[in-house]
Scaffold this active site. Structure first.
Site, PDB file in Angstrom:
ATOM      1  N   GLY A   2       0.771  -1.235   0.000  1.00  0.00           N
ATOM      2  CA  GLY A   2       0.000   0.000   0.000  1.00  0.00           C
ATOM      3  C   GLY A   2       0.800   1.281   0.000  1.00  0.00           C
ATOM      4  O   GLY A   2       0.223   2.357  -0.139  1.00  0.00           O
ATOM      5  N   TRP A   4       2.892   2.568  -2.223  1.00  0.00           N
ATOM      6  CA  TRP A   4       2.748   3.265  -3.502  1.00  0.00           C
ATOM      7  C   TRP A   4       1.346   3.860  -3.618  1.00  0.00           C
ATOM      8  O   TRP A   4       1.171   4.951  -4.150  1.00  0.00           O
ATOM      9  CB  TRP A   4       3.019   2.332  -4.685  1.00  0.00           C
ATOM     10  CG  TRP A   4       4.458   2.263  -5.069  1.00  0.00           C
ATOM     11  CD1 TRP A   4       5.334   1.251  -4.814  1.00  0.00           C
ATOM     12  CD2 TRP A   4       5.202   3.255  -5.781  1.00  0.00           C
ATOM     13  NE1 TRP A   4       6.576   1.555  -5.323  1.00  0.00           N
ATOM     14  CE2 TRP A   4       6.517   2.773  -5.924  1.00  0.00           C
ATOM     15  CE3 TRP A   4       4.883   4.502  -6.312  1.00  0.00           C
ATOM     16  CZ2 TRP A   4       7.508   3.499  -6.574  1.00  0.00           C
ATOM     17  CZ3 TRP A   4       5.880   5.223  -6.965  1.00  0.00           C
ATOM     18  CH2 TRP A   4       7.168   4.719  -7.080  1.00  0.00           C
ATOM     19  N   ASP A  22      -2.935  -6.287  -4.412  1.00  0.00           N
ATOM     20  CA  ASP A  22      -1.799  -6.821  -3.676  1.00  0.00           C
ATOM     21  C   ASP A  22      -2.131  -8.216  -3.174  1.00  0.00           C
ATOM     22  O   ASP A  22      -3.270  -8.478  -2.792  1.00  0.00           O
ATOM     23  CB  ASP A  22      -1.437  -5.911  -2.502  1.00  0.00           C
ATOM     24  CG  ASP A  22       0.012  -6.070  -2.088  1.00  0.00           C
ATOM     25  OD1 ASP A  22       0.430  -7.197  -1.750  1.00  0.00           O
ATOM     26  OD2 ASP A  22       0.734  -5.064  -2.107  1.00  0.00           O
ATOM     27  N   ASP A  40      -4.235 -11.966  -6.713  1.00  0.00           N
ATOM     28  CA  ASP A  40      -3.032 -12.370  -7.425  1.00  0.00           C
ATOM     29  C   ASP A  40      -3.093 -11.767  -8.825  1.00  0.00           C
ATOM     30  O   ASP A  40      -4.082 -11.958  -9.544  1.00  0.00           O
ATOM     31  CB  ASP A  40      -3.010 -13.901  -7.493  1.00  0.00           C
ATOM     32  CG  ASP A  40      -1.768 -14.460  -8.152  1.00  0.00           C
ATOM     33  OD1 ASP A  40      -1.259 -13.850  -9.122  1.00  0.00           O
ATOM     34  OD2 ASP A  40      -1.324 -15.521  -7.713  1.00  0.00           O
ATOM     35  N   ASP A  62       4.945  -2.491  -8.464  1.00  0.00           N
ATOM     36  CA  ASP A  62       6.084  -2.630  -7.561  1.00  0.00           C
ATOM     37  C   ASP A  62       6.233  -4.105  -7.165  1.00  0.00           C
ATOM     38  O   ASP A  62       6.812  -4.432  -6.149  1.00  0.00           O
ATOM     39  CB  ASP A  62       5.864  -1.748  -6.327  1.00  0.00           C
ATOM     40  CG  ASP A  62       7.113  -1.633  -5.460  1.00  0.00           C
ATOM     41  OD1 ASP A  62       8.224  -1.559  -6.015  1.00  0.00           O
ATOM     42  OD2 ASP A  62       6.968  -1.628  -4.227  1.00  0.00           O
ATOM     43  N   LYS A 102       8.734  -2.117 -11.593  1.00  0.00           N
ATOM     44  CA  LYS A 102      10.007  -2.565 -11.037  1.00  0.00           C
ATOM     45  C   LYS A 102      10.377  -3.906 -11.672  1.00  0.00           C
ATOM     46  O   LYS A 102       9.520  -4.749 -11.909  1.00  0.00           O
ATOM     47  CB  LYS A 102       9.893  -2.729  -9.522  1.00  0.00           C
ATOM     48  CG  LYS A 102      11.170  -3.266  -8.876  1.00  0.00           C
ATOM     49  CD  LYS A 102      11.150  -3.165  -7.378  1.00  0.00           C
ATOM     50  CE  LYS A 102      10.070  -3.999  -6.740  1.00  0.00           C
ATOM     51  NZ  LYS A 102      10.060  -3.879  -5.276  1.00  0.00           N
TER      52      LYS A 102
END
Length: 159
Positions: A2, A4, A22, A40, A62, A102
């Site tokens: 959380g 970001w 998430d 997921d 991320d 990322k």
């Protein structure tokens, strides 16, 4: 989980809408213009996401694999997660939208950058100053999601 979303929520303010996904529960306080799904990214229902926002201006990933300490395996799993975030960006972004993701550096990264560059007008690679020097994580930034038939982006730069 959380962090970001907290940052993005502050940047967009109540005029915007943010949606987060998430694997882990997000336990931090978020404003009402943020919706969080615990799911997921490989199996989530995109219609559920589209019910909140049909098309996004920005997709941020991320995601990172649980690391094993085996560099090549961690890298391969990171590229796989980042590839999935690129697939989601292609599905959820409006034309001209932006993708930030990322990924761990390694031998598969150049080919993946080429793959990602096909989806955007410009693709850049950056390593934030906040990232530790020895960290292998970098971020790819795709600017201007292309419509079908657009020309490929120039190769990623280190901007």
């Amino acid at each position: 989980p959380g962090s970001w979303l907290q940052y993005i929520a502050r940047r967009i303010g109540p005029e915007g809408i943010a949606v987060g996904v998430d694997l882990s529960p997000v336990k931090i306080s978020l404003p009402p213009w943020v919706t969080v799904f615990q799911d997921d990214m490989y199996h989530m229902d995109l219609d559920t996401i589209r019910a909140v926002v049909p098309r996004f201006d920005l997709v941020v990933s991320d995601a990172a694999p649980g690391t094993t300490g085996v560099a090549w395996a961690d890298h391969a799993r990171s590229v796989d997660l980042t590839r999935r975030s690129l697939e989601l960006a292609r599905e959820l972004l409006r034309p001209g939208g932006t993708w930030v993701a990322k990924v761990f550096q390694g031998e598969d990264l150049p080919a993946f950058r080429t793959e990602a560059s096909r989806a955007f007008r410009k693709l850049a690679q950056t390593k934030p100053k906040s990232s530790r020097d020895r960290s292998v994580e970098i971020f790819l930034v795709g600017l201007g999601l292309k419509k079908e038939g657009d020309q490929p982006a120039p190769e990623a730069t280190g901007e």
